[in-house]
Design an enzyme around this catalytic site. Structure first.
Site, PDB file in Angstrom:
ATOM      1  CG  ASP A  64      -1.969   0.975   1.213  1.00  0.00           C
ATOM      2  OD1 ASP A  64      -2.647   1.046   0.173  1.00  0.00           O
ATOM      3  OD2 ASP A  64      -2.140   1.718   2.192  1.00  0.00           O
ATOM      4  CB  THR A  97      -1.859   6.067  -1.940  1.00  0.00           C
ATOM      5  OG1 THR A  97      -1.730   4.657  -1.823  1.00  0.00           O
ATOM      6  CG2 THR A  97      -3.050   6.501  -1.133  1.00  0.00           C
ATOM      7  CB  THR A  98       0.891   3.250  -5.686  1.00  0.00           C
ATOM      8  OG1 THR A  98       0.663   2.546  -4.477  1.00  0.00           O
ATOM      9  CG2 THR A  98       2.274   2.956  -6.201  1.00  0.00           C
ATOM     10  CG  ASP A 389      -6.897   0.302  -0.457  1.00  0.00           C
ATOM     11  OD1 ASP A 389      -6.940   1.265   0.327  1.00  0.00           O
ATOM     12  OD2 ASP A 389      -5.845  -0.129  -0.954  1.00  0.00           O
TER      13      ASP A 389
END
Ligand code: ADP
Ligand code: MG
Length: 539
Positions: A64, A97-98, A389
């Site tokens: 994550d 987020t990545t 998520d």
């Protein structure tokens, strides 16, 4: 010659560090790229995990983006700005987020190329801003509509969010639980994710995870003589102590003979008994108390066959009110029949020698619990992140009513449209828009690379398939190394992941590009300003 010109002029305190112009810019860009490079290998279903070890030796294994960045304790100021963007993405959308970090890094990398060609940063920033606006429009145009009736699509959203996050084998089950949970707590189109409690318990396997229409409390009954199970539970929710308050200040009670002592104790007992009476009169057979419960009260409650738990968190009290349709009462004297909540069953359940309280089978529960199981702490922790998520993805999609296909389909379509748009522009802004379009393709390239595929071949194929009518959802099949229709393959994501990621990544890239001067105070100079040394970390 003027004497004054020979004197160096100091405008900053001694010890401050200053980098200006190109050096400052390059240094910031390098830092941002380094952050992006770190998380890049985790992107997508075939992304690798990272093992993070903190100063106490505790280990986290995760895929994550934001978790990795938070744990890394980044120091460089520009790198910190990138980490902030990941946190914003987490807060706003709960996923992607990545993606946002990788995008920001690539925007800056391509801007560097333009800087090398002597294009001014403000021109690049302007071109990027224009590209971003266009990209937002394209995304809105290509998005598909959904409502809460589209259960299959919602499940696909959950599964897409969980792909590559450890919980792989039980994805179907977890996706189903997440969709049911969100639908259960949704009220008139409004969803508050706090109404879904995620409780983890090590033991059994992920496949034993369940959705409970009610709340699971990590609390035991306060007294062993209380019933283990209460059917048709009538629940009093108290934000008041069932004990006599300790005097705030030292109070002396002067007693001159033993009978007075007895009278004093009798008086106390009377007050406590009165409290129990109030509970009994309200018709409650279960008490959930946010504060303490006196031993004597415990004893009397048990005698009345009432199940009680104490020191329950405020957040759980609020959820219980929504799950049982009761009211949290903060003065025992106010407790009335209308305040009582209902649940089909309240039960003490032993898991791993620890007693928990299940409050379940609530009719029309507007708060629920997802109880996650897994063989080890690491498994349940990573399952929790995957589930968060998924929940984020489902609720974001429902709030917005719009979704897109993943597997880089949306990104490739955006890049294609940006190139068409660039043709209508002139001069240096055109170059910036083209650089922006190239940067967006970092997503398909990275997905391919992380799956061990040849990014050049795949991207060529992908782009040509997007040129064909109806090809907007063509994406990367990371498992078979081909191009597929990602929508048909069930790879679906909320539109908001993409719009938010593009917005924040562009903003931070722009901000970093505009910096041409970094002035950093050293720890030394802060101390000179009279700050105690231990305050520094708080700056
Ligand atoms: P993030 O932190 O950005 O959400 P992830 O590691 O979750 O990063 O990866 C998200 C990317 O993986 C998205 O671009 C998404 O479209 C893609 N993706 C998810 N599932 C699949 C799949 N089954 N096949 C191909 N790509 C996928
Ligand atoms: Mg994700």
């Amino acid at each position: 010659m003027n004497q004054q010109q020979l004197q160096p002029i100091f405008i900053l305190p001694e010890g401050s560090q200053r980098t200006t112009g190109k050096d400052a810019q390059r240094n910031n860009i390098a830092a941002a790229k380094a952050v992006a490079e770190t998380v890049r290998t985790t992107l997508g279903p075939k992304g690798m995990d990272k093992m993070l070890v903190d100063s106490l030796g505790d280990v986290i294994v995760t895929n994550d983006g934001v978790t990795i960045l938070k744990e890394m304790q980044v120091e460089h100021p520009a790198a910190k700005m990138i980490v902030e963007v990941a946190k914003t993405q987490e807060a706003e959308v709960g996923d992607g987020t990545t993606t946002v970090v990788v995008l920001a890094g690539e925007f800056l990398k391509n801007a560097e190329r333009l800087l090398d060609d002597n294009i001014h940063p403000t021109v690049i920033a302007k071109g990027y801003r224009m590209a971003e606006e266009k990209a937002q429009l394209v995304l809105k145009n290509i998005a598909e509509n959904i409502t809460e009736k589209d259960t299959e699509i919602l499940k696909n959203i959950a599964m897409t969010a969980m792909t590559g996050k450890g919980a792989e084998n039980s994805k179907e089950l977890l996706a189903k639980l997440c969709v049911s949970a969100v639908k259960q707590v949704m009220e008139n189109g409004y969803i508050d994710n706090n109404d879904i409690k995620v409780e983890k318990k090590v033991g059994e396997g992920v496949e034993n995870s369940e959705l409970i229409l009610g709340i699971v409390l990590d609390k035991e009954r306060v007294h062993n003589a209380m019933p283990r199970i209460v059917k048709n539970a009538k629940i009093a929710l108290l934000d008041a102590a069932l004990e006599i308050k300790n005097p705030e200040t030292d109070t002396k009670v002067q007693i001159s003979d033993p009978s007075q002592l007895q009278a004093f104790l009798d008086q106390e007992e009377k007050i406590l008994k009165k409290m129990v009476e109030k509970v009994v009169n309200s018709g409650a057979n279960v008490v959930v108390c946010q504060k303490g419960i006196d031993d004597l009260v415990q004893h009397f409650l048990a005698k009345n066959n009432i199940y009680a738990v104490r020191r329950v968190k405020k957040s759980d009290m609020d959820r219980l009110a929504r799950a049982t349709n009761g009211k949290v009462v903060n003065n025992i004297n106010d407790l009335g029949k209308d305040d009582i909540g209902n649940a089909g069953i309240v039960e003490a359940v032993k898991i791993n020698e620890e007693e928990m309280t299940y409050i379940r089978e609530c009719k029309n529960a507007k708060a629920v619990t997802l109880l996650l199981r897994g063989s080890t702490q690491h498994v349940v922790d990573e399952t929790e992140r995957a589930v968060m998520d998924a929940l984020g993805g489902i609720s974001t999609s429902l709030k917005d009513g719009k979704v897109v296909a993943g597997a880089a389909a949306a990104e490739v379509e955006v890049a294609r449209n940006l190139r068409i748009y660039a043709n209508s522009l002139m001069g240096k802004e055109q170059l910036a828009v083209l650089a922006y379009a190239d940067a967006i393709e970092i997503i398909p390239r990275t997905l391919a690379e992380n799956a061990g595929l040849d990014p050049v071949d795949l991207l060529t194929d992908l782009k040509s398939k997007h040129e064909v009518k109806g090809g907007k959802w063509q994406g990367v099949d990371v498992f078979n190394g081909k191009v597929i229709d990602a929508w048909k393959a069930g790879i679906v994501e909320p539109l908001k992941i993409k719009t938010q990621a593009i917005k924040s990544a562009t903003e931070v890239a722009e901000m970093i590009l505009r910096i041409d001067d970094v002035i950093a105070a050293t720890g030394e100079s802060k101390r000179q300003r009279g700050m105690p040394p231990n305050m520094e970390g708080m700056m």
